[in-house]
Every structure is written in structure tokens, then in C-alpha cells.
Design a protein around this motif. Structure first.
Motif, PDB file in Angstrom:
ATOM      1  N   LYS A 101      44.368  37.109  46.880  1.00 46.49           N
ATOM      2  CA  LYS A 101      43.562  35.893  47.081  1.00 46.49           C
ATOM      3  C   LYS A 101      43.777  34.902  45.939  1.00 46.49           C
ATOM      4  O   LYS A 101      43.898  33.701  46.163  1.00 46.49           O
ATOM      5  CB  LYS A 101      42.068  36.244  47.164  1.00 46.49           C
ATOM      6  CG  LYS A 101      41.658  36.972  48.417  1.00 46.49           C
ATOM      7  CD  LYS A 101      40.156  37.237  48.376  1.00 46.49           C
ATOM      8  CE  LYS A 101      39.691  38.042  49.564  1.00 46.49           C
ATOM      9  NZ  LYS A 101      38.239  38.340  49.470  1.00 46.49           N
ATOM     10  N   HIS A 102      43.811  35.417  44.714  1.00 41.88           N
ATOM     11  CA  HIS A 102      43.938  34.529  43.552  1.00 41.88           C
ATOM     12  C   HIS A 102      45.327  33.897  43.467  1.00 41.88           C
ATOM     13  O   HIS A 102      45.445  32.709  43.155  1.00 41.88           O
ATOM     14  CB  HIS A 102      43.605  35.298  42.263  1.00 41.88           C
ATOM     15  CG  HIS A 102      42.141  35.440  42.029  1.00 41.88           C
ATOM     16  ND1 HIS A 102      41.473  34.748  41.048  1.00 41.88           N
ATOM     17  CD2 HIS A 102      41.198  36.180  42.662  1.00 41.88           C
ATOM     18  CE1 HIS A 102      40.185  35.063  41.073  1.00 41.88           C
ATOM     19  NE2 HIS A 102      39.996  35.934  42.048  1.00 41.88           N
ATOM     20  N   ALA A 161      30.241  41.036  25.424  1.00 43.27           N
ATOM     21  CA  ALA A 161      30.386  42.213  26.279  1.00 43.27           C
ATOM     22  C   ALA A 161      30.903  41.771  27.633  1.00 43.27           C
ATOM     23  O   ALA A 161      30.294  40.935  28.287  1.00 43.27           O
ATOM     24  CB  ALA A 161      29.051  42.919  26.421  1.00 43.27           C
ATOM     25  N   VAL A 162      32.030  42.294  28.019  1.00 42.82           N
ATOM     26  CA  VAL A 162      32.610  41.964  29.320  1.00 42.82           C
ATOM     27  C   VAL A 162      32.364  43.145  30.237  1.00 42.82           C
ATOM     28  O   VAL A 162      32.919  44.216  30.037  1.00 42.82           O
ATOM     29  CB  VAL A 162      34.122  41.689  29.190  1.00 42.82           C
ATOM     30  CG1 VAL A 162      34.707  41.338  30.546  1.00 42.82           C
ATOM     31  CG2 VAL A 162      34.369  40.582  28.191  1.00 42.82           C
ATOM     32  N   ASP A 163      31.471  42.945  31.204  1.00 40.09           N
ATOM     33  CA  ASP A 163      31.133  44.081  32.062  1.00 40.09           C
ATOM     34  C   ASP A 163      32.268  44.381  33.035  1.00 40.09           C
ATOM     35  O   ASP A 163      33.168  43.579  33.242  1.00 40.09           O
ATOM     36  CB  ASP A 163      29.817  43.836  32.805  1.00 40.09           C
ATOM     37  CG  ASP A 163      29.862  42.584  33.668  1.00 40.09           C
ATOM     38  OD1 ASP A 163      30.781  42.487  34.498  1.00 40.09           O
ATOM     39  OD2 ASP A 163      28.982  41.725  33.507  1.00 40.09           O
ATOM     40  N   ARG A 164      32.184  45.547  33.605  1.00 44.45           N
ATOM     41  CA  ARG A 164      33.246  46.034  34.469  1.00 44.45           C
ATOM     42  C   ARG A 164      33.500  45.118  35.663  1.00 44.45           C
ATOM     43  O   ARG A 164      34.628  44.962  36.123  1.00 44.45           O
ATOM     44  CB  ARG A 164      32.847  47.437  34.949  1.00 44.45           C
ATOM     45  CG  ARG A 164      33.932  48.183  35.667  1.00 44.45           C
ATOM     46  CD  ARG A 164      33.449  49.586  35.963  1.00 44.45           C
ATOM     47  NE  ARG A 164      34.396  50.293  36.780  1.00 44.45           N
ATOM     48  CZ  ARG A 164      34.219  51.513  37.206  1.00 44.45           C
ATOM     49  NH1 ARG A 164      33.109  52.157  36.900  1.00 44.45           N
ATOM     50  NH2 ARG A 164      35.120  52.106  37.946  1.00 44.45           N
ATOM     51  N   ALA A 165      32.447  44.473  36.143  1.00 44.17           N
ATOM     52  CA  ALA A 165      32.568  43.637  37.337  1.00 44.17           C
ATOM     53  C   ALA A 165      33.444  42.406  37.118  1.00 44.17           C
ATOM     54  O   ALA A 165      33.972  41.846  38.071  1.00 44.17           O
ATOM     55  CB  ALA A 165      31.173  43.201  37.804  1.00 44.17           C
ATOM     56  N   THR A 166      33.600  41.965  35.875  1.00 43.29           N
ATOM     57  CA  THR A 166      34.396  40.761  35.625  1.00 43.29           C
ATOM     58  C   THR A 166      35.893  41.033  35.741  1.00 43.29           C
ATOM     59  O   THR A 166      36.676  40.117  35.903  1.00 43.29           O
ATOM     60  CB  THR A 166      34.130  40.205  34.214  1.00 43.29           C
ATOM     61  OG1 THR A 166      34.548  41.178  33.261  1.00 43.29           O
ATOM     62  CG2 THR A 166      32.683  39.858  34.016  1.00 43.29           C
ATOM     63  N   GLU A 167      36.292  42.283  35.653  1.00 43.95           N
ATOM     64  CA  GLU A 167      37.705  42.667  35.699  1.00 43.95           C
ATOM     65  C   GLU A 167      38.533  41.863  34.698  1.00 43.95           C
ATOM     66  O   GLU A 167      39.616  41.383  35.008  1.00 43.95           O
ATOM     67  CB  GLU A 167      38.280  42.462  37.098  1.00 43.95           C
ATOM     68  CG  GLU A 167      37.858  43.523  38.083  1.00 43.95           C
ATOM     69  CD  GLU A 167      38.737  43.541  39.313  1.00 43.95           C
ATOM     70  OE1 GLU A 167      39.938  43.814  39.191  1.00 43.95           O
ATOM     71  OE2 GLU A 167      38.206  43.268  40.386  1.00 43.95           O
ATOM     72  N   CYS A 168      38.026  41.718  33.495  1.00 41.97           N
ATOM     73  CA  CYS A 168      38.759  40.998  32.455  1.00 41.97           C
ATOM     74  C   CYS A 168      39.685  41.973  31.736  1.00 41.97           C
ATOM     75  O   CYS A 168      39.264  42.689  30.838  1.00 41.97           O
ATOM     76  CB  CYS A 168      37.783  40.343  31.467  1.00 41.97           C
ATOM     77  SG  CYS A 168      38.621  39.424  30.178  1.00 41.97           S
ATOM     78  N   PRO A 206      42.294  38.894  38.571  1.00 46.53           N
ATOM     79  CA  PRO A 206      41.621  40.188  38.799  1.00 46.53           C
ATOM     80  C   PRO A 206      42.479  41.048  39.739  1.00 46.53           C
ATOM     81  O   PRO A 206      42.912  40.577  40.784  1.00 46.53           O
ATOM     82  CB  PRO A 206      40.299  39.789  39.467  1.00 46.53           C
ATOM     83  CG  PRO A 206      40.095  38.357  39.099  1.00 46.53           C
ATOM     84  CD  PRO A 206      41.452  37.757  38.977  1.00 46.53           C
ATOM     85  N   PHE A 207      42.717  42.279  39.352  1.00 45.08           N
ATOM     86  CA  PHE A 207      43.636  43.121  40.117  1.00 45.08           C
ATOM     87  C   PHE A 207      43.138  43.417  41.527  1.00 45.08           C
ATOM     88  O   PHE A 207      43.930  43.541  42.451  1.00 45.08           O
ATOM     89  CB  PHE A 207      43.895  44.434  39.366  1.00 45.08           C
ATOM     90  CG  PHE A 207      44.597  44.246  38.040  1.00 45.08           C
ATOM     91  CD1 PHE A 207      45.385  43.136  37.798  1.00 45.08           C
ATOM     92  CD2 PHE A 207      44.455  45.188  37.036  1.00 45.08           C
ATOM     93  CE1 PHE A 207      46.033  42.960  36.584  1.00 45.08           C
ATOM     94  CE2 PHE A 207      45.109  45.031  35.816  1.00 45.08           C
ATOM     95  CZ  PHE A 207      45.892  43.922  35.585  1.00 45.08           C
ATOM     96  N   PRO A 215      44.114  30.073  35.664  1.00 47.96           N
ATOM     97  CA  PRO A 215      42.941  30.595  36.363  1.00 47.96           C
ATOM     98  C   PRO A 215      42.463  31.885  35.710  1.00 47.96           C
ATOM     99  O   PRO A 215      43.278  32.631  35.168  1.00 47.96           O
ATOM    100  CB  PRO A 215      43.462  30.881  37.774  1.00 47.96           C
ATOM    101  CG  PRO A 215      44.849  30.346  37.833  1.00 47.96           C
ATOM    102  CD  PRO A 215      45.337  30.215  36.434  1.00 47.96           C
ATOM    103  N   SER A 216      41.188  32.158  35.775  1.00 48.93           N
ATOM    104  CA  SER A 216      40.622  33.383  35.191  1.00 48.93           C
ATOM    105  C   SER A 216      41.105  33.554  33.754  1.00 48.93           C
ATOM    106  O   SER A 216      41.724  34.549  33.393  1.00 48.93           O
ATOM    107  CB  SER A 216      41.009  34.602  36.030  1.00 48.93           C
ATOM    108  OG  SER A 216      40.652  34.414  37.383  1.00 48.93           O
TER     109      SER A 216
END
Length: 199
Positions: free
Chosen positions: A141-142, A36-43, A135-136, A69-70
Motif C-alpha cells: 500500500k505504501h 518510546a516507539v510502540d510496536r504498532a508504529t512499525e518504526c 511499514p513492512f 514517507p514514514s
């Protein structure tokens, strides 16, 4: 036809059925673990066909250290390997514990926030190639962190970064390679494009 054809016989009919016991036992099906990829991970998972094109934009396979990265679910990493890039030249950074555990078949894995990793690795390592879907919400920064880790690392060709970014992202050195269809990331409701930056 005779009406008697439609009548039941006086005695019940029986058939002899033999039961076979020599079938091989079926292996027990193991449940597939759902990550489960939660919303906060922005995957936002890169579609395989987009990942393949991004790898083509990155350039031909070679002995060049490549950073992802990511790394998320590994679609960009998988596309790299499928195009002939070596898993021994691939460094993947992913902060999500379960996702990072799934990335080991593709190359080395660093289970960290990429921004933290970049701050520590700056000046200690050079990546001639970077491929990323950051992450959008923190794309600037990324991308800046990834650019800070790039260098020739002993190679003649200029280092290059290929990234999937929101269509609003701007960088003075970015070459826009393609605009992706509006429904590429329908759940995120973000229009996206693929860019390349040479250093």
C-alpha cells in the motif's frame, strides 16, 4: 630493615589541605527525552550505512523535490542532507507525534498517516524522487501510494523511488539493488532488500 620502620609514630601525622573555591560551576545536566516507539508504529530504524547507500542509489543532489514517507527517526533524511541534498526540497511525512517533532531540522514535516496524505495530495503535487522505509506489514500500500505521487515536476530525468522492503516484496518495475544482512532488523525478524523503481 629496622623493625621500628613498621611501627606507627607516637604522634598522629597531619597535613594541611587548602580547599579551592574558584572552580566554575558545572552546567546542570538535562535528561534526554526518550521517545518510546510502540510496536504498532512499525518504526524499523534504517541503519545509517544503509541509509547512505540508499541516498547514493537515488542520484546526485539537485533541485528535485524529494519525498520521505514514514520518516521515523530521520535517518534517511539525515543521509540526504549529509550527501548534499537541500532541506528545502525535502518533504517528510510521519504520523508519530514525537518523532515528527524531531524531524524539523531536516526539512518540512507533515504529521499525518502517509496513506491519508497520499490520497489527498494525489494530482496536486509531483515528486521526482522518493526514498522510503515503509511499514513492512503494509509495504504494498505504501509503495503504491508513493508511486501515485511521483512525476517529473518539470525535470527531464525520469522520477525514481528507492525503498527498503521485505525480501518477499515484488513489483514488475522494481530493480533489486542489494539484499541486506539477515540481522539488519533482528527484532522484526524480516529479511529485507533495497529496490529502485523508475517511472
Amino acid at each position: 630493615m629496622k623493625p621500628s620502620v613498621y611501627k606507627r609514630p607516637a604522634k598522629p601525622l597531619y597535613m594541611t589541605v587548602t580547599r579551592r573555591r574558584d572552580f566554575e560551576a558545572l552546567p546542570k545536566a538535562e535528561p534526554v527525552e526518550i521517545v518510546a516507539v510502540d510496536r504498532a508504529t512499525e518504526c524499523h530504524v534504517t541503519p545509517p550505512e544503509v541509509a547512505a547507500r540508499m541516498v547514493a542509489y537515488l542520484g546526485a543532489p539537485g533541485d528535485k523535490l524529494t519525498l520521505e514517507p514514514s520518516a521515523g527517526t530521520g535517518n534517511l533524511s539525515r543521509a540526504l542532507l549529509e550527501s548534499g541534498h537541500s532541506r528545502y526540497e525535502l518533504v517528510q511525512v510521519e504520523r508519530h507525534i514525537k518523532l515528527s517533532g524531531m524531524l524539523h531540522p531536516f526539512g518540512s514535516v507533515i504529521n499525518r498517516c502517509f496513506l491519508e496524505y497520499a490520497a489527498e495530495a494525489r494530482g496536486k503535487v509531483e515528486f521526482p524522487r522518493v526514498i522510503m522505509n515503509p511499514p513492512f506489514s503494509e509495504v504494498r500500500k505504501h509503495v503504491a501510494a508513493a508511486l501515485s505521487l511521483m512525476g517529473r515536476n518539470g525535470h527531464d530525468c525520469a522520477p525514481r523511488l528507492v525503498a527498503l522492503v521485505p525480501i518477499t516484496f515484488q513489483h514488475p518495475d522494481a530493480e533489486e539493488l542489494e539484499t541486506l544482512p539477515d540481522d539488519t532488523f533482528a527484532t522484526a525478524k524480516v529479511r529485507t532488500k533495497v529496490i529502485r523503481i523508475f517511472r
